[in-house]
Scaffold this motif. Structure first.
Motif, PDB file in Angstrom:
ATOM      1  N   GLN A 237       2.564   0.117  -1.775  1.00  0.00           N
ATOM      2  CA  GLN A 237       2.015   0.045  -3.145  1.00  0.00           C
ATOM      3  C   GLN A 237       0.863  -0.973  -3.180  1.00  0.00           C
ATOM      4  O   GLN A 237      -0.317  -0.507  -3.659  1.00  0.00           O
ATOM      5  CB  GLN A 237       3.153  -0.310  -4.063  1.00  0.00           C
ATOM      6  CG  GLN A 237       2.481  -0.253  -5.636  1.00  0.00           C
ATOM      7  CD  GLN A 237       3.532  -0.617  -6.540  1.00  0.00           C
ATOM      8  OE1 GLN A 237       4.807  -0.855  -6.220  1.00  0.00           O
ATOM      9  NE2 GLN A 237       3.479  -0.811  -7.679  1.00  0.00           N
ATOM     10  N   PRO A 238       0.922  -2.144  -2.609  1.00  0.00           N
ATOM     11  CA  PRO A 238      -0.303  -2.970  -2.594  1.00  0.00           C
ATOM     12  C   PRO A 238      -1.477  -2.395  -1.797  1.00  0.00           C
ATOM     13  O   PRO A 238      -2.632  -2.735  -2.162  1.00  0.00           O
ATOM     14  CB  PRO A 238       0.227  -4.379  -2.151  1.00  0.00           C
ATOM     15  CG  PRO A 238       1.595  -4.004  -1.619  1.00  0.00           C
ATOM     16  CD  PRO A 238       2.251  -2.979  -2.216  1.00  0.00           C
ATOM     17  N   VAL A 239      -1.144  -1.844  -0.638  1.00  0.00           N
ATOM     18  CA  VAL A 239      -2.232  -1.382   0.180  1.00  0.00           C
ATOM     19  C   VAL A 239      -2.794  -0.182  -0.577  1.00  0.00           C
ATOM     20  O   VAL A 239      -4.274  -0.273  -0.436  1.00  0.00           O
ATOM     21  CB  VAL A 239      -1.482  -0.890   1.453  1.00  0.00           C
ATOM     22  CG1 VAL A 239      -2.486   0.049   2.410  1.00  0.00           C
ATOM     23  CG2 VAL A 239      -1.064  -2.025   2.604  1.00  0.00           C
ATOM     24  N   THR A 240      -2.113   0.584  -1.236  1.00  0.00           N
ATOM     25  CA  THR A 240      -2.942   2.018  -1.770  1.00  0.00           C
ATOM     26  C   THR A 240      -3.509   1.313  -3.140  1.00  0.00           C
ATOM     27  O   THR A 240      -4.604   1.905  -3.246  1.00  0.00           O
ATOM     28  CB  THR A 240      -1.664   2.756  -2.217  1.00  0.00           C
ATOM     29  OG1 THR A 240      -1.041   3.269  -1.258  1.00  0.00           O
ATOM     30  CG2 THR A 240      -2.211   4.153  -2.941  1.00  0.00           C
ATOM     31  N   ALA A 241      -2.940   0.580  -3.693  1.00  0.00           N
ATOM     32  CA  ALA A 241      -3.756  -0.300  -4.899  1.00  0.00           C
ATOM     33  C   ALA A 241      -5.104  -0.556  -4.623  1.00  0.00           C
ATOM     34  O   ALA A 241      -6.313  -0.419  -5.224  1.00  0.00           O
ATOM     35  CB  ALA A 241      -2.936  -1.150  -5.633  1.00  0.00           C
ATOM     36  N   LEU A 242      -5.223  -1.388  -3.608  1.00  0.00           N
ATOM     37  CA  LEU A 242      -6.204  -2.026  -2.903  1.00  0.00           C
ATOM     38  C   LEU A 242      -7.353  -0.784  -2.257  1.00  0.00           C
ATOM     39  O   LEU A 242      -8.529  -1.013  -2.685  1.00  0.00           O
ATOM     40  CB  LEU A 242      -6.273  -2.981  -1.882  1.00  0.00           C
ATOM     41  CG  LEU A 242      -5.493  -4.210  -2.248  1.00  0.00           C
ATOM     42  CD1 LEU A 242      -4.921  -5.050  -1.202  1.00  0.00           C
ATOM     43  CD2 LEU A 242      -6.481  -5.249  -3.291  1.00  0.00           C
ATOM     44  N   GLN A 243      -6.954   0.148  -1.781  1.00  0.00           N
ATOM     45  CA  GLN A 243      -7.748   1.351  -1.272  1.00  0.00           C
ATOM     46  C   GLN A 243      -8.177   2.066  -2.371  1.00  0.00           C
ATOM     47  O   GLN A 243      -9.196   2.439  -2.174  1.00  0.00           O
ATOM     48  CB  GLN A 243      -6.914   2.225  -0.389  1.00  0.00           C
ATOM     49  CG  GLN A 243      -6.506   1.292   0.940  1.00  0.00           C
ATOM     50  CD  GLN A 243      -5.545   2.244   1.769  1.00  0.00           C
ATOM     51  OE1 GLN A 243      -4.903   3.150   1.290  1.00  0.00           O
ATOM     52  NE2 GLN A 243      -5.267   1.782   3.258  1.00  0.00           N
ATOM     53  N   ASN A 244      -7.517   2.229  -3.382  1.00  0.00           N
ATOM     54  CA  ASN A 244      -7.940   3.077  -4.681  1.00  0.00           C
ATOM     55  C   ASN A 244      -9.145   2.341  -5.246  1.00  0.00           C
ATOM     56  O   ASN A 244      -9.818   2.919  -5.975  1.00  0.00           O
ATOM     57  CB  ASN A 244      -6.865   3.307  -5.418  1.00  0.00           C
ATOM     58  CG  ASN A 244      -5.848   4.247  -4.727  1.00  0.00           C
ATOM     59  OD1 ASN A 244      -6.150   5.040  -4.233  1.00  0.00           O
ATOM     60  ND2 ASN A 244      -4.765   4.218  -5.529  1.00  0.00           N
ATOM     61  N   ASP A 245      -9.205   1.030  -5.069  1.00  0.00           N
ATOM     62  CA  ASP A 245     -10.351   0.335  -5.564  1.00  0.00           C
ATOM     63  C   ASP A 245     -11.615   0.379  -4.744  1.00  0.00           C
ATOM     64  O   ASP A 245     -12.531  -0.428  -4.945  1.00  0.00           O
ATOM     65  CB  ASP A 245     -10.025  -1.010  -5.819  1.00  0.00           C
ATOM     66  CG  ASP A 245      -8.968  -1.427  -6.931  1.00  0.00           C
ATOM     67  OD1 ASP A 245      -8.847  -0.417  -7.944  1.00  0.00           O
ATOM     68  OD2 ASP A 245      -8.368  -2.266  -6.999  1.00  0.00           O
ATOM     69  N   GLY A 246     -11.584   1.000  -3.636  1.00  0.00           N
ATOM     70  CA  GLY A 246     -12.640   1.174  -2.562  1.00  0.00           C
ATOM     71  C   GLY A 246     -12.789   0.135  -1.476  1.00  0.00           C
ATOM     72  O   GLY A 246     -13.772  -0.136  -1.032  1.00  0.00           O
ATOM     73  N   LYS A 247     -11.659  -0.766  -1.439  1.00  0.00           N
ATOM     74  CA  LYS A 247     -11.678  -1.786  -0.582  1.00  0.00           C
ATOM     75  C   LYS A 247     -10.802  -1.472   0.982  1.00  0.00           C
ATOM     76  O   LYS A 247     -10.007  -0.400   0.578  1.00  0.00           O
ATOM     77  CB  LYS A 247     -10.856  -2.917  -1.143  1.00  0.00           C
ATOM     78  CG  LYS A 247     -11.479  -3.442  -2.550  1.00  0.00           C
ATOM     79  CD  LYS A 247     -10.516  -4.338  -3.223  1.00  0.00           C
ATOM     80  CE  LYS A 247     -10.937  -5.138  -4.239  1.00  0.00           C
ATOM     81  NZ  LYS A 247     -10.252  -6.012  -5.000  1.00  0.00           N
TER      82      LYS A 247
END
Length: 444
Positions: A237-247
């Motif tokens: 979940q935290p990995v996906t959330a950060l990736q969705n922000d373009g990071k």
């Protein structure tokens, strides 16, 4: 030590890391010299054409001089004069210089604008490109990432100690993402330089590993940790959330556990979106972004720039294979990149284009064209220059042959004189040269 410093009494040991031939200016000089010898397809055609054209013209001149006097009882004085006129007017001066002077003018203009083209063949091929593929980091983005998030998974762990180990490992690689982590450690005054790292190695396209105090640590993308350990579901979940922000998310840990997450973001070049739009206006059929980054981050960045297609989570071999697929489908394909990982794809493309200032030596050496100022905005200019060069070369060839044929037709009514022949040959040469020099005036 500054330039002009004098060593008065002390002992100074100097280690030469690069020879003078390895300096940027020396490489530019060498590449320009090589560019002069690289023949474009049009130039090779003209050279072959001249091999047959010249003997044919000499044969025609001999026939004009001897057949009328021998068969039609013409005067030798008149027809030998006509034969000499044919020989003069048939001289292929304008035809032979029509291509090289255009190529030299175009390459010279490009060099002044910060685009180093390594040969006439690449100048011509660039104008025929249908698809352009871009690397992401350092090409479409600035290649100067910064750490945006640093999260230790176990609250009992010392955050500074973990960051110190991460920085010690990352300081041993030249990847742009590594520089962001090292910079963060330095900003927070984290002492990492004294940490001894053993058995350090890079895992191509995935991350790095090294041993500190007998423990082997890994830093890399989430995909790497799925291969070496069972990733906790709570990590997804935290990995996906950060990736969705373009990071871009990197995971730090061992084969047994994940210790920390590091998110890094790279700013998109201001010119990237405008460049993509200009390329479509120039008739480029397709633009593609190739990256080793995860799909969510890649799509976020690609959508900001209007790239037609996005290929993510690619290893160097995958980039190479995809370039080959594009070539088989679209024919002429250009690849723009800056890193060592891009070198195979650059070599496999019809025209490889490297970011000169920030690109790796391997990428610059492999590429056919280098954007020396790292200005992606020079790419549409280079394509327009290439296309105009090809149009001018074709116009020069057509004019050179046309003026010769017209002058030769004057033999039939007997109007061809040496003065007409000299004027047509010299005039054609001057006009071809002046037309080619127009390429020096092509603006960005």
């Amino acid at each position: 030590m500054f330039a002009g410093t004098l060593n008065v009494e002390g002992l100074l040991e100097v280690e030469v890391t690069k020879l003078v031939k390895d300096t940027t200016i020396s490489k530019i000089i060498q590449l320009v010299e090589e560019a002069q010898t690289e023949r474009a397809p049009a130039q090779s055609f003209i050279d072959k054409f001249a091999q047959y054209y010249t003997p044919i013209i000499m044969g025609i001149a001999v026939l004009v001089a001897i057949i009328p006097p021998l068969i039609f009882h013409g005067t030798w004085e008149t027809w030998v004069y006509q034969g000499l006129a044919v020989l003069v007017v048939g001289c292929p001066c304008a035809l032979v210089i029509s291509t090289p002077i255009s190529i030299v003018s175009a390459i010279g203009n490009a060099a002044k604008k910060g685009v180093l083209i390594k040969g006439g063949i690449y100048l011509e091929e660039l104008g025929r490109v249908n698809v352009i593929a871009f690397d992401k980091t350092g090409t479409l983005t600035k290649g100067v990432p910064a750490v945006t998030d640093f999260k230790v998974m176990d609250s009992n762990k010392n955050e500074k100690e973990i960051l110190a180990v991460i920085a010690a490992l990352e300081s041993r690689t030249k990847h742009p993402l590594a520089s962001a982590i090292v910079k963060k450690a330095e900003e927070e005054n984290i002492p990492y330089t004294d940490i001894i790292v053993e058995d350090f190695s890079s895992i191509t396209g995935k991350g790095i590993k090294g041993t500190v105090n007998g423990i082997t640590y890994y830093i890399g993308n989430p995909k790497l940790f799925k291969e070496i350990t069972d990733v906790d579901d709570n990590l997804e979940q935290p990995v996906t959330a950060l990736q969705n922000d373009g990071k871009t998310v990197m995971v730090f840990g061992t084969e047994k556990e994940v210790l920390a997450l590091i998110a890094v973001a790279d700013k998109v070049r201001e010119s990237s979106k405008n460049v993509i739009q200009k390329l479509f206006q120039l008739g480029i059929k397709k633009t593609v972004m190739l990256t080793g980054d995860n799909k969510s981050t890649a799509e976020k960045i690609g959508s900001q720039m209007g790239v037609a297609e996005i290929q993510a989570e690619l290893m160097p071999q995958n980039k190479l294979d995809y370039i080959r697929q594009l070539r088989s489908k679209y024919g002429k394909v250009a690849m723009v990149g800056d890193g060592i990982n891009d070198a195979p794809a650059l070599a496999a493309s019809t025209v490889g284009i490297a970011m000169g200032r920030g690109g790796s030596d391997t990428a610059i050496e492999t590429a056919d064209i280098a954007l020396m100022g790292d200005d992606l905005g020079k790419l549409p200019f280079a394509i327009r220059l290439s296309r105009k060069s090809f149009r001018i070369i074709k116009a020069n060839i057509a004019f050179s042959i046309g003026i010769k044929l017209f002058a030769l037709l004057l033999v039939i009514p007997g109007w061809l004189t040496l003065w007409v022949a000299i004027l047509s040959d010299t005039g054609a040469t001057l006009l071809v040269a002046l037309n080619s020099l127009r390429l020096l005036k092509v603006k960005e």
